[in-house]
Design a protein around this motif. Structure first.
Motif, PDB file in Angstrom:
ATOM      1  N   TYR A 141      -8.393 -12.636  -3.915  1.00 38.93           N
ATOM      2  CA  TYR A 141      -9.034 -11.538  -3.184  1.00 38.93           C
ATOM      3  C   TYR A 141      -9.354 -10.385  -4.133  1.00 38.93           C
ATOM      4  N   ARG A 144     -12.277 -11.012  -6.396  1.00 37.98           N
ATOM      5  CA  ARG A 144     -13.540 -10.951  -5.643  1.00 37.98           C
ATOM      6  C   ARG A 144     -13.925  -9.527  -5.267  1.00 37.98           C
ATOM      7  N   ASP A 146     -12.254  -7.846  -2.997  1.00 34.33           N
ATOM      8  CA  ASP A 146     -11.814  -7.638  -1.618  1.00 34.33           C
ATOM      9  C   ASP A 146     -10.416  -7.010  -1.686  1.00 34.33           C
ATOM     10  N   SER A 149      -8.060  -6.934   1.548  1.00 30.24           N
ATOM     11  CA  SER A 149      -7.367  -8.206   1.815  1.00 30.24           C
ATOM     12  C   SER A 149      -6.268  -8.457   0.790  1.00 30.24           C
ATOM     13  N   ALA A 184      -9.265   0.111  -2.653  1.00 28.67           N
ATOM     14  CA  ALA A 184      -9.945  -0.079  -1.368  1.00 28.67           C
ATOM     15  C   ALA A 184     -10.295   1.263  -0.727  1.00 28.67           C
TER      16      ALA A 184
END
Length: 194
Positions: A141, A144, A146, A149, A184
């Protein structure tokens, strides 16, 4: 405690819209949970662990109604029951299901199949192999981009019984979760983890 479990008819009416809502629950799953909970209370850990695992395998997609007027997936409910058992922390779960967990996790990693890896780890969460698999999933994750996640997965690993079992993994998972939360954009959660 089985008093917090209920299974009700699966059709429910919404007071707001009059629409029918289908909730996928199961009377027999609740019966099996009560049985497993009783075995755990009686100190029959190996039998309780086996019964809990059978519930996940058979009814994992179902929901259970709790006394606080909420539903939770049986998998999540049973996971909490399993990780609360001292025998799980002592390695009994790994003795019973470790090989099956390792085979599924290793296969998913070899194929770089993130979806299957998450499924295998969900199915066998208390296993050491699942801890390793979820750590790999979090890294994928993160790679990528992300980050949310990745952070969620590393935070889940903080609850893993084998992460807290003298293996020294919790500080690493905590650090990685904080970094991922920060990337994030969730500065409040990142600060809470530090």
């Amino acid at each position: 405690d089985h008093r917090d479990l209920h299974s009700f008819p699966t059709r429910r009416s919404s007071d707001l819209s009059g629409a029918q809502v289908y909730v996928d629950d199961s009377f027999s799953a609740v019966d099996k949970l009560v049985e497993a909970n009783n075995k755990a209370k009686q100190g029959q850990s190996e039998i309780a662990i086996t019964k809990y695992q059978q519930i996940i395998e058979t009814y994992g997609q179902k929901l259970v109604y709790l006394n606080n007027d909420s539903y939770v997936s049986l998998t999540d409910y049973v996971r909490e029951k399993l990780i609360a058992l001292p025998a799980v922390k002592d390695g009994v779960y790994d003795q019973l299901f470790g090989k099956a967990a390792k085979d599924k996790v290793d296969d998913a990693i070899a194929r770089r199949d993130l979806t299957e890896l998450i499924r295998a780890c969900d199915l066998y969460f208390p296993a050491t192999a699942a801890m390793n698999g979820l750590s790999q999933a979090a890294e994928w994750y993160f790679e990528r981009g992300d980050f949310a996640s990745a952070a969620r997965t590393w935070e889940l690993l903080l609850k893993h019984p084998m992460a807290a079992n003298g293996r020294g993994k919790q500080p690493l998972f905590l650090f990685r979760a904080a970094v991922a939360e920060s990337l994030a954009g969730n500065k409040v959660q990142a600060a809470r983890l530090r």
